[in-house]
Design an enzyme around this catalytic site. Structure first.
Site, short mmCIF file in Angstrom:
data_model
loop_
_atom_site.label_atom_id
_atom_site.label_comp_id
_atom_site.label_asym_id
_atom_site.label_seq_id
_atom_site.Cartn_x
_atom_site.Cartn_y
_atom_site.Cartn_z
N LYS A 82 -16.12 -2.59 -3.00
CA LYS A 82 -16.92 -1.45 -4.35
C LYS A 82 -18.34 -1.68 -4.08
O LYS A 82 -19.46 -1.06 -4.66
CB LYS A 82 -16.40 -1.72 -5.37
CG LYS A 82 -15.01 -1.47 -4.51
CD LYS A 82 -14.13 0.10 -4.91
CE LYS A 82 -12.64 0.26 -5.20
NZ LYS A 82 -12.26 1.56 -5.30
C1 LIG Z 1 -9.67 -3.64 -1.35
C2 LIG Z 1 -9.20 -1.59 -1.76
N1 LIG Z 1 -8.62 -0.86 -0.18
C3 LIG Z 1 -8.96 0.08 -0.31
C4 LIG Z 1 -8.85 1.23 -1.40
C5 LIG Z 1 -8.72 2.27 -0.53
O1 LIG Z 1 -10.14 2.70 -1.76
P1 LIG Z 1 -9.59 4.42 -1.46
O2 LIG Z 1 -9.64 4.23 -2.95
O3 LIG Z 1 -11.40 4.61 -1.91
O4 LIG Z 1 -9.34 5.06 -1.15
C6 LIG Z 1 -9.17 -0.14 -2.91
C7 LIG Z 1 -9.38 0.69 -3.87
O5 LIG Z 1 -10.20 2.04 -3.93
C8 LIG Z 1 -9.54 -0.84 -2.51
O6 LIG Z 1 -9.90 -2.01 -3.44
N1 LIG Z 2 -9.27 0.84 -5.87
C1 LIG Z 2 -9.95 0.99 -6.90
C2 LIG Z 2 -8.91 2.51 -7.53
C3 LIG Z 2 -10.08 3.19 -8.29
O1 LIG Z 2 -10.64 4.00 -7.01
P1 LIG Z 2 -12.10 4.37 -7.96
O2 LIG Z 2 -13.13 4.19 -6.16
O3 LIG Z 2 -12.33 5.71 -7.75
O4 LIG Z 2 -12.98 3.90 -8.09
C4 LIG Z 2 -9.87 0.28 -7.81
O5 LIG Z 2 -10.09 -0.88 -6.48
O6 LIG Z 2 -10.51 0.60 -8.08
#
Ligand SMILES: Cc1ncc(COP(=O)(O)O)c(C=O)c1O
Ligand SMILES: N[C@@H](CCOP(=O)(O)O)C(=O)O
Length: 462
Positions: A112
């Site tokens: 993120k």
């Molecule tokens: C460590 C981790 N892996 C995978 C994901 C999944 O990613 P996305 O929500 O973009 O599919 C998340 C949350 O978004 C996450 O925090």
């Molecule tokens: N897995 C995410 C969930 C929120 O997803 P986002 O990519 O739409 O912000 C988290 O860790 O918060």
């Protein structure tokens, strides 16, 4: 460059307007009107460039004239200066033709940070111009919230409220959200699951009186700028393995579909990605949808990869929009059916389009633990449980084309799950050594829109 809503009934916006708006006013998500293409020559020229220069070249066509080249380059430089690895997103080999893209070297140890550090800088630049305050409200299953708080804490003109599901994030994730001392950040522990948090955030955007009066902004991947920043590492990884002359595939641990949708955008831009493999944990709605053609929610089951404990996967709407030939009315109807009945059937034409790009797989809890143990025994690499879900699914899809699995978080964010698998507790980096002794600041809230809205109003009035 113009941005349009996936539901076809919201104002068309520029990049900076779409970024500050978050959710479109018709409830849809903003996407570029057209996806800019990169030629083979453009892509070949990325080989050997630093991450920041790659980021500039890949993202520049999406920005329009919102920032000058110099402003945008400075923003990118500031965004990635705090990363703990010179390559920003290094690639390591896990096995024959299988690579891990390490996306956890940012300040909060999850992928993120790539987007959040960038949009923190972009928001700052945009707000300085406008001279106005905004209220950011976000939903998190653990990682988005900590990355957002890190990117926006102490920032002039911004209040940040993060809703997380009480008791369903790891202790490290919770403390990353509850220990910052800056008074512009507010960690709210909601009685419910991540889908409840995300639904309340969307409700706030759809309450126009509230939205306009607090100048609401969003930093979840409903915000196009979040997705855009994540497109970059698909290019940096693929070119370091020989793209555009050699195709690659990616496996992506998936929850809200933002990260894998960024890969889809890279593919549409011309990056030779053979397949994008969706890897889910036991909350496998996306895997079932791809297999059966029916998108059906079932209630979230807590897992050892808690950040992927999601059923209503926001960005899938963006993929559906393209699969339905960019028919906003059709997407709006599907989303209404989802709200009213908890599911919908994907048309045969649309599911065929999705299956041309995406494969999918699911890893059970036992398979996830076994993958952490197996990778450690074979290579010494300690995987976080989300990454392990990806590796497990990727191993079933290995072939002649190199496979890159996204390592989405540092194992030290999930020490209990890792210890249960390999008997070792991965250590946090020294800069976080006092995380467990810092005082926490958190407000418990009910799963109630009116209550959350009045809390936000009260806090920003003080
Ligand atoms: C460590 C981790 N892996 C995978 C994901 C999944 O990613 P996305 O929500 O973009 O599919 C998340 C949350 O978004 C996450 O925090
Ligand atoms: N897995 C995410 C969930 C929120 O997803 P986002 O990519 O739409 O912000 C988290 O860790 O918060």
């Amino acid at each position: 460059m113009k941005y349009i809503s996936t539901r076809g009934a919201a104002p068309v916006l520029t990049f900076d307007q779409a970024m500050m708006t978050g959710l479109a006013r018709d409830g849809g998500l903003y996407v570029p009107e057209t996806i800019p293409a990169m030629t083979q020559t453009d892509i070949a020229a990325l080989a050997g460039l630093g991450y920041e220069e790659t980021a500039f070249r890949v993202m520049r066509p999406f920005i329009g004239d919102c920032f000058t080249d110099q402003e945008f380059q400075d923003i990118i430089a500031r965004a990635y200066a705090g990363f703990g690895h010179a390559a920003r997103a290094p690639l390591v080999q896990l096995g024959p033709n299988h690579f891990l893209l390490e996306l956890f070297h940012g300040p909060t140890l999850a992928f993120k940070d790539f987007a959040m550090q960038l949009i923190g800088q972009l928001f700052q630049a945009a707000l300085q111009r406008q001279g106005e305050r905004v209220t950011i409200v976000g939903a998190t299953s653990g990682d988005t919230g900590s990355a957002a708080i890190e990117a926006f804490r102490g920032l002039e003109g911004v209040d940040v409220f993060i809703l997380f599901p009480d008791g369903r994030v790891s202790e490290v994730q919770r403390r990353q959200m509850t220990t910052p001392v800056e008074t512009n950040v507010h960690a709210l522990a909601l009685a419910g699951d991540f889908d409840d948090c995300q639904a309340r955030v969307k409700d706030m955007f759809n309450d126009f009186d509230f939205r306009d009066s607090v100048r609401l902004a969003g930093v979840n991947s409903i915000n196009w700028a979040r997705v855009l920043a994540q497109v970059v590492y698909y290019f940096s990884a693929a070119t370091s393995l020989g793209a555009p002359h050699r195709p690659v595939s990616f496996t992506v641990p998936t929850g809200n579909f933002g990260d894998i949708f960024a890969g889809y955008v890279a593919r549409r831009m011309g990056l030779p990605i053979e397949r994008l493999v969706i890897a889910t944990n036991q909350n496998d709605i996306l895997h079932r949808a791809l297999k059966t053609g029916r998108y059906q929610t079932e209630g979230v089951r807590p897992s050892i990869s808690p950040s992927m404990d999601i059923q209503v996967s926001s960005n899938f709407e963006r993929a559906l929009f393209d699969a339905y030939g960019r028919d906003g009315a059709a997407v709006a109807q599907l989303m209404q059916e989802l709200r009213q009945t908890g599911g919908f059937r994907i048309s045969q034409g649309a599911i065929d389009v999705l299956r041309e790009t995406f494969l999918s797989g699911r890893a059970s809890e036992d398979e996830t633990r076994a993958t952490i143990a197996g990778a450690f025994a074979a290579t010494g690499e300690i995987l976080c449980p989300h990454t392990a879900v990806g590796v497990n699914v990727a191993e079933r899809h290995l072939g002649p084309v190199p496979m890159i699995t996204l390592a989405t978080a540092h194992p030290a964010k999930f020490p209990d799950a890792v210890e249960a698998a390999i008997g070792l507790r991965p250590a946090l980096p020294p800069r976080m050594a006092d995380l467990f002794v810092r005082p926490e600041r958190v407000t418990r809230v009910a799963n109630d829109l009116a209550g959350i809205e009045s809390l936000v109003r009260e806090r920003i009035a003080n």
